[in-house]
Design an enzyme around this catalytic site. Sequence first.
Site, PDB file in Angstrom:
ATOM      1  N   GLY A   1      43.385  39.833  43.761  1.00 40.21           N
ATOM      2  CA  GLY A   1      44.709  40.029  43.173  1.00 40.21           C
ATOM      3  C   GLY A   1      44.992  41.489  42.879  1.00 40.21           C
TER       4      GLY A   1
ATOM      5  N   GLU B   1      55.255  31.486  37.030  1.00 43.37           N
ATOM      6  CA  GLU B   1      55.730  30.394  37.873  1.00 43.37           C
ATOM      7  C   GLU B   1      56.358  29.358  36.945  1.00 43.37           C
ATOM      8  OE1 GLU B   1      52.461  30.080  41.368  1.00 43.37           O
ATOM      9  OE2 GLU B   1      51.694  29.923  39.324  1.00 43.37           O
TER      10      GLU B   1
ATOM     11  N   THR C   1      40.555  37.595  40.541  1.00 42.29           N
ATOM     12  CA  THR C   1      41.148  38.813  39.994  1.00 42.29           C
ATOM     13  C   THR C   1      40.998  40.003  40.929  1.00 42.29           C
ATOM     14  OG1 THR C   1      40.894  38.079  37.708  1.00 42.29           O
ATOM     15  CG2 THR C   1      41.013  40.444  38.074  1.00 42.29           C
ATOM     16  N   GLU C   2      39.863  40.176  41.561  1.00 42.27           N
ATOM     17  CA  GLU C   2      39.677  41.353  42.411  1.00 42.27           C
ATOM     18  C   GLU C   2      40.578  41.318  43.648  1.00 42.27           C
ATOM     19  OE1 GLU C   2      38.349  44.132  41.454  1.00 42.27           O
ATOM     20  OE2 GLU C   2      38.064  43.035  39.592  1.00 42.27           O
TER      21      GLU C   2
ATOM     22  N   CYS D   1      41.784  27.770  37.380  1.00 42.13           N
ATOM     23  CA  CYS D   1      41.793  29.004  36.586  1.00 42.13           C
ATOM     24  C   CYS D   1      41.986  28.738  35.104  1.00 42.13           C
ATOM     25  CB  CYS D   1      42.895  29.937  37.090  1.00 42.13           C
ATOM     26  SG  CYS D   1      42.668  30.478  38.795  1.00 42.13           S
TER      27      CYS D   1
ATOM     28  N   GLY E   1      44.416  33.145  42.931  1.00 42.00           N
ATOM     29  CA  GLY E   1      43.025  33.323  43.343  1.00 42.00           C
ATOM     30  C   GLY E   1      42.283  34.230  42.382  1.00 42.00           C
TER      31      GLY E   1
END
Length: 494
Positions: free
Chosen positions: A232, A458, A229-230, A283, A227
């Site tokens: 995260g 991943e 950055t903030e 992304c 998702g």
Amino acid sequence: MDLPTGLRIGGRVVAGRGPRLDVINPTTGGVLAVADSADADDLEHVIGVAQRTFDSGVWSRMPIHERSRILHRFADGIADRMTELYELETANNGRPLTETKAQITRLPEWYRYNASLLLADRDAVVPMPGPYHSYTTRLPLGVVAILASFNHPMMIASKSLGPALATGNSVVLKPSEQTPLTAMLLADIAHEAGIPDGVLNVVNGLGPVVGAALTQHPLVKKVVFTGGTEPGRSIAVAAAQRFAKTTLELGGKSPVLIFDDTPIEVAARGAAFGGFIGAGQTCIAGSRLIVQRSIHDEFLSSLASLAEQIRIGDPALPETQLGPVISAKARDRILATIANSGARVVTGGTAAEVPGCEGGFFVQPTVLADVTNDMPVAREEIFGPVVVVIPFDDEDEAVAIANDSPYALGSAVWTRDIARGHRVASRIEAGMVWVNDHHRLDPSSPWGGLKESGIGREGGWESFHDFTHVRAVTVRTAPDDVDWYGGIATGRLN
């Protein structure tokens, strides 16, 4: 079809005690389903179920050959219900059927690959001096929380679910509240395949409520999040406070370097694929096109022409090439970003009208020019079908522009000079570089970013082993007993 809307906890479908949430069809703006959501008591219950299942050893200590066979059955079950899955995902997130089918028909590979890694993994023997045999073993973490996103619900979940299950963990999967339906169906398939009850649980709910509770819970030993950055960053802080592991795949502003030895049409088609697939809601979208000045104008014209030919429409129709963005809020944000960009709109820039889908959230594929790399539109993630074009003169300048970004997830290089391709790829600060392509992934290849694009990987051994702890075992093989204090100490402690 009967849409799956309940929570999946301990092998049972249960009603959530949180507010029921409308699942919106982005193609029409209408309500596709009304799904249950979890409250705080549901979260305590599901984490407790997952932990007790883990502690029981029914999965975590199952012989690895048996666990591998069950994962292969799970992959078979996904393949058997593939049509149902990709039709449901298209209805839920609006990605064209042909794109969705191409992507999620590969899902079984993630489970088969990790089931195979489970059998291929070997412990290491450590060459410790003295009369010792030292070796390592690996053990699963415990309860893992996977927080997936709306843009690729099944693929993003499966990239971490495969290794998490293979290594013996129990999982609580929280899909995006905008796209929960295929995750719920996935849990049903896992149950049918013989994955023990309580190993894979699915809870829907709002990110600030359910996602935050999972992130902060002391029994959750790893959090996987895809998702912004903030959010995260907040997850990383919460997990660090209790020393939990994280894999965070966050924002991106992928540079695409296009050199003048690439045929214009080839470069334009590649850039369109990189920037507009999935309506740019990924992304790794190739949203920052860095084009050699000698071909800039011709490339811009060719790309604009291609963008204008993209067929926008109902994603359920096979001829559709571009579907809606996920919500009215996303559409309005994208259009406002374009309007306030200060760039020249070469094509697009407005909402698209689609007959029969008047309430849908469609945006024209948009190409922006007269852009410099310090403009917000070149530095901030737009998450829509919008690309910016920035000229460069030489290779050093192209690399400098590419690396001048807070993000470092994906990138691409288009050139017919193979030496240049390798050379430039080695200089780009990004977790992934494609040469003469974009968006390609495989379960064997590590996927993830640098800088504010996140941490962890991943795919591959990197992901598989990150769902485990390593344990060192040292066995004394000398025939005499340890008697450090019985005489003069002549050995060493470390």
